[in-house]
Write a protein that holds these residues in place. Sequence first.
Motif, PDB file in Angstrom:
ATOM      1  N   LEU A   1      70.847  36.044  69.207  1.00 47.31           N
ATOM      2  CA  LEU A   1      70.935  35.836  67.760  1.00 47.31           C
ATOM      3  C   LEU A   1      71.919  34.737  67.401  1.00 47.31           C
ATOM      4  CD1 LEU A   1      70.983  39.526  66.490  1.00 47.31           C
ATOM      5  CD2 LEU A   1      69.037  37.976  66.669  1.00 47.31           C
ATOM      6  N   ILE A   2      72.939  34.573  68.225  1.00 47.70           N
ATOM      7  CA  ILE A   2      73.919  33.511  68.021  1.00 47.70           C
ATOM      8  C   ILE A   2      74.170  32.818  69.359  1.00 47.70           C
ATOM      9  CG2 ILE A   2      75.064  34.568  66.027  1.00 47.70           C
ATOM     10  CD1 ILE A   2      77.258  35.569  67.913  1.00 47.70           C
ATOM     11  N   ALA A   3      74.625  31.581  69.274  1.00 41.05           N
ATOM     12  CA  ALA A   3      74.911  30.820  70.502  1.00 41.05           C
ATOM     13  C   ALA A   3      76.147  29.969  70.275  1.00 41.05           C
ATOM     14  CB  ALA A   3      73.710  29.958  70.872  1.00 41.05           C
ATOM     15  N   PRO A   4      77.327  30.622  70.265  1.00 36.77           N
ATOM     16  CA  PRO A   4      78.543  29.834  70.047  1.00 36.77           C
ATOM     17  C   PRO A   4      78.770  28.853  71.194  1.00 36.77           C
ATOM     18  CG  PRO A   4      79.097  32.062  70.746  1.00 36.77           C
ATOM     19  CD  PRO A   4      77.614  32.034  70.531  1.00 36.77           C
ATOM     20  N   LYS A   5      79.391  27.740  70.856  1.00 35.59           N
ATOM     21  CA  LYS A   5      79.752  26.772  71.888  1.00 35.59           C
ATOM     22  C   LYS A   5      80.908  27.347  72.702  1.00 35.59           C
ATOM     23  CE  LYS A   5      78.225  22.614  69.468  1.00 35.59           C
ATOM     24  NZ  LYS A   5      77.077  23.246  68.978  1.00 35.59           N
ATOM     25  N   ARG A   6      81.220  26.697  73.816  1.00 35.14           N
ATOM     26  CA  ARG A   6      82.318  27.134  74.688  1.00 35.14           C
ATOM     27  C   ARG A   6      83.308  25.991  74.850  1.00 35.14           C
ATOM     28  NH1 ARG A   6      81.924  32.448  77.114  1.00 35.14           N
ATOM     29  NH2 ARG A   6      79.877  33.212  76.501  1.00 35.14           N
ATOM     30  N   ASP A   7      84.588  26.343  74.972  1.00 37.38           N
ATOM     31  CA  ASP A   7      85.604  25.317  75.228  1.00 37.38           C
ATOM     32  C   ASP A   7      85.765  25.119  76.736  1.00 37.38           C
ATOM     33  OD1 ASP A   7      87.199  27.402  76.182  1.00 37.38           O
ATOM     34  OD2 ASP A   7      88.600  27.345  74.497  1.00 37.38           O
ATOM     35  N   ASP A   8      86.707  24.301  77.125  1.00 36.49           N
ATOM     36  CA  ASP A   8      86.927  24.003  78.547  1.00 36.49           C
ATOM     37  C   ASP A   8      87.295  25.240  79.353  1.00 36.49           C
ATOM     38  OD1 ASP A   8      86.342  21.355  78.052  1.00 36.49           O
ATOM     39  OD2 ASP A   8      88.456  20.769  77.834  1.00 36.49           O
ATOM     40  N   GLY A   9      87.883  26.232  78.700  1.00 39.09           N
ATOM     41  CA  GLY A   9      88.230  27.481  79.370  1.00 39.09           C
ATOM     42  C   GLY A   9      87.118  28.511  79.290  1.00 39.09           C
ATOM     43  N   ASN A  10      85.933  28.093  78.848  1.00 32.46           N
ATOM     44  CA  ASN A  10      84.750  28.946  78.699  1.00 32.46           C
ATOM     45  C   ASN A  10      84.911  30.021  77.620  1.00 32.46           C
ATOM     46  OD1 ASN A  10      82.036  29.339  79.383  1.00 32.46           O
ATOM     47  ND2 ASN A  10      82.546  31.064  80.706  1.00 32.46           N
ATOM     48  N   ARG A  11      85.844  29.803  76.682  1.00 35.25           N
ATOM     49  CA  ARG A  11      86.016  30.722  75.554  1.00 35.25           C
ATOM     50  C   ARG A  11      85.064  30.318  74.440  1.00 35.25           C
ATOM     51  NH1 ARG A  11      91.632  29.717  77.212  1.00 35.25           N
ATOM     52  NH2 ARG A  11      91.348  27.835  75.983  1.00 35.25           N
ATOM     53  N   ARG A  12      84.534  31.318  73.755  1.00 38.18           N
ATOM     54  CA  ARG A  12      83.608  31.067  72.658  1.00 38.18           C
ATOM     55  C   ARG A  12      84.329  30.352  71.515  1.00 38.18           C
ATOM     56  NH1 ARG A  12      82.795  35.810  75.039  1.00 38.18           N
ATOM     57  NH2 ARG A  12      80.675  36.456  75.541  1.00 38.18           N
ATOM     58  N   ILE A  13      83.613  29.389  70.924  1.00 37.92           N
ATOM     59  CA  ILE A  13      84.116  28.668  69.755  1.00 37.92           C
ATOM     60  C   ILE A  13      83.032  28.751  68.677  1.00 37.92           C
ATOM     61  CG2 ILE A  13      84.842  26.455  68.795  1.00 37.92           C
ATOM     62  CD1 ILE A  13      85.686  25.640  71.599  1.00 37.92           C
ATOM     63  N   TYR A  14      83.385  29.354  67.548  1.00 35.79           N
ATOM     64  CA  TYR A  14      82.466  29.493  66.423  1.00 35.79           C
ATOM     65  C   TYR A  14      82.820  28.464  65.359  1.00 35.79           C
ATOM     66  CZ  TYR A  14      81.478  34.034  68.537  1.00 35.79           C
ATOM     67  OH  TYR A  14      81.131  35.035  69.398  1.00 35.79           O
ATOM     68  N   ASN A  15      81.801  28.066  64.567  1.00 36.16           N
ATOM     69  CA  ASN A  15      82.040  27.130  63.474  1.00 36.16           C
ATOM     70  C   ASN A  15      81.519  27.717  62.158  1.00 36.16           C
ATOM     71  OD1 ASN A  15      79.226  26.673  63.407  1.00 36.16           O
ATOM     72  ND2 ASN A  15      79.391  25.013  64.889  1.00 36.16           N
ATOM     73  N   GLN A  16      81.615  26.935  61.106  1.00 36.63           N
ATOM     74  CA  GLN A  16      81.179  27.405  59.780  1.00 36.63           C
ATOM     75  C   GLN A  16      79.696  27.766  59.762  1.00 36.63           C
ATOM     76  OE1 GLN A  16      84.104  28.353  58.061  1.00 36.63           O
ATOM     77  NE2 GLN A  16      82.660  27.960  56.432  1.00 36.63           N
TER      78      GLN A  16
END
Length: 121
Positions: free
Chosen positions: A27-42
């Motif tokens: 249902l959602i596909a947040p991006k990941r940072d260099d540490g593989n942590r989820r990053i959500y946006n507006q």
Amino acid sequence: MHYSIGKMSELTKLSIHTLRYYEKEGLIAPKRDDGNRRIYNQSDYRWLQFIQRLKKVGMPIKEIRRYSDLRLKGDVTYSERLELLKSHLNLLDSNIDSLLKNREKLVEKIAFYEKEIDRLK
């Protein structure tokens, strides 16, 4: 603006577990940072708000997933998304009608008992 999973949980009032479940269900596909942590946006935030509205009006996860899949395919699916939402609106309206009729009968039964209790005093 970017949000961690904790901040998104706080903003949406959804648990971290639910956010992970929504991701697992596609249902959602947040991006990941260099540490593989989820990053959500507006955009993720607004989409999660819409998912919550669909759930509040009783749309099953299966149908929300179908809508989500269509959404990912872009503008060419507007007609299909419209039909899915209209279909659910019709179901919702039918449920509201049924609830109102059942409420009316409940009010009548309450009035009956109140009248009978007063009569027996």
